[in-house]
Design an enzyme around this catalytic site. Structure first.
Site, PDB file in Angstrom:
ATOM      1  N   GLU A 154       0.873  -1.341  -0.131  1.00  0.00           N
ATOM      2  CA  GLU A 154      -0.116   0.001   0.090  1.00  0.00           C
ATOM      3  C   GLU A 154       0.938   1.215  -0.002  1.00  0.00           C
ATOM      4  O   GLU A 154       1.062   1.818   1.106  1.00  0.00           O
ATOM      5  CB  GLU A 154      -0.784  -0.031   1.269  1.00  0.00           C
ATOM      6  N   LYS A 193      -2.423  -2.203  -3.135  1.00  0.00           N
ATOM      7  CA  LYS A 193      -3.462  -1.241  -2.645  1.00  0.00           C
ATOM      8  C   LYS A 193      -3.057   0.095  -2.602  1.00  0.00           C
ATOM      9  O   LYS A 193      -2.446   0.871  -1.900  1.00  0.00           O
ATOM     10  CB  LYS A 193      -3.559  -1.681  -1.176  1.00  0.00           C
TER      11      LYS A 193
END
Ligand code: 13P
Length: 359
Positions: free
Chosen positions: A184, A226
């Protein structure tokens, strides 16, 4: 022997990553650190106690029908060890529901030395040992969030590359332990920059991340990306339409994310639940058939926030809060299919009578 073990581990990673984005489902992030969770509780007037955090997380994971639209739930260290009031471990509740347990393993973003205003995410120390423990507890995937701040002269190359390298080292350690890394890198929404600046930076960040993932020998087929959506800064006077955001985001991802990655699961980053669903929907409605990866979701606030405001710590409102969680999860599943519409937010029973709204 070693070769066989490696092959089996890779197959397991690929199967888990595939299951996380199968059937148009997505991830539910419920891995707020204690301080972040307390901040959200304080804003909603909920006591900031271990028991309140436990009760909130029990409410989330016992939402009836949650597994119809949620494939995996990301937990926090405190949460993965917690139990329902009746003594059932949360991890068992999830497993029984068919939801894959994941775990946030970074320990937060700290000031990056010599880079005023920028952060580096920490948590690599002892990560191998912690991953082994989480794996034994039942987690099959992990998450690590890096934050990139946009501002005057920011971000710096040093901040982007340092975070990318740490993400890649985390991802390699996860795969060694048999856990799928959710990678992420978040370009933050704060700032008055236009969408084009976010697009340019998101591409730069993703290119750096994938260069480092390659250097650290991460198996792209066994990970989930992500990222942030490509958005104008919160303070930008031009707030682009849903379709413009969808086009810019897909253009950016197509340029920077290898086709071997099975799934992209967006963070919501502070968007409202409705906007996050509408933007995800537009990406799938307009491009789904031409994309190499699944375009999914891994939302925290965009799924939890409306429910938290209903609950506010009152057990009497638990069922209504669960309904709100289920609703957002279903809207996002519909968005994965490109079938989400604004009308889903306003079922006939809740609509103002015609005469009244016309008045
Ligand atoms: P938001 O969807 O609230 O941005 O949270 C996603 C997440 O997991 C942040 O690390």
């Amino acid at each position: 022997m070693e070769v066989d073990r490696h092959k089996m581990n890779t197959q397991k990673l690929i199967a888990t990553a595939g299951a996380l984005v199968a059937n148009d489902k997505g991830l539910l992030a419920m891995d707020e650190s204690t301080s972040t969770c307390n901040k959200r509780f304080a804003a909603a007037g909920i006591p900031q106690t271990v028991e309140a955090r436990r009760a909130w997380r029990e409410l989330i994971i016992t939402t009836p029908g949650l597994s119809q639209s949620i494939s995996g739930a990301i937990l926090y260290d405190e949460t993965i060890r917690q139990k329902k009031k009746d003594g059932t471990p949360f991890v068992k509740v999830l497993a029984d529901a068919g939801i894959i347990a994941g775990i946030k393993v970074d320990i937060g973003a700290k000031a990056l030395a010599a880079h005023p205003g920028e952060k580096i995410t920490e948590g690599l120390d002892d990560l191998r040992e912690r991953l082994a423990e989480y794996s034994q507890t039942g987690a099959l995937f992990a998450k690590w969030r890096a934050v990139i701040t946009v501002g005057d002269g920011l971000p710096s190359r040093g901040c982007i590359d340092a975070n990318a390298q740490v993400l890649a080292r985390y991802a390699a350690l996860c795969q060694e332990a048999g856990l799928v890394p959710v990678v992420e890198p978040e370009v933050l929404m704060e700032g008055s920059h236009p969408l084009a600046r976010c697009a340019e930076l998101t591409e730069e960040v993703l290119r750096s991340v994938f260069t480092q993932l390659y250097a650290q020998r991460v198996t792209l087929e066994g990970m989930i990306l992500k990222p942030n959506m490509v958005l104008p800064g919160l303070g930008c006077p031009t707030q682009d339409s849903v379709n413009v955001v969808a086009d810019a985001t897909v253009t950016c991802l197509r340029r920077a994310v290898p086709a071997a990655v099975p799934g992209i699961a967006f963070l919501s980053g502070g968007q409202t639940g409705e906007l996050a669903s509408a933007r995800l929907n537009a990406m799938n409605a307009r491009f789904r058939s031409g994309l190499p990866w699944a375009v999914a979701f891994s939302f925290a606030r965009a799924i939890q926030q409306p429910a938290m405001e209903i609950w506010r710590g009152n057990q009497a409102d638990a069922a209504a809060a669960q309904q709100a969680i289920r609703h957002r999860a279903m809207c996002n599943q519909a968005a994965r299919r490109g079938e989400y519409t604004a009308a889903m937010e306003n079922p006939p029973a809740n609509r103002e009578p015609q005469a009244k709204s016309a008045a």
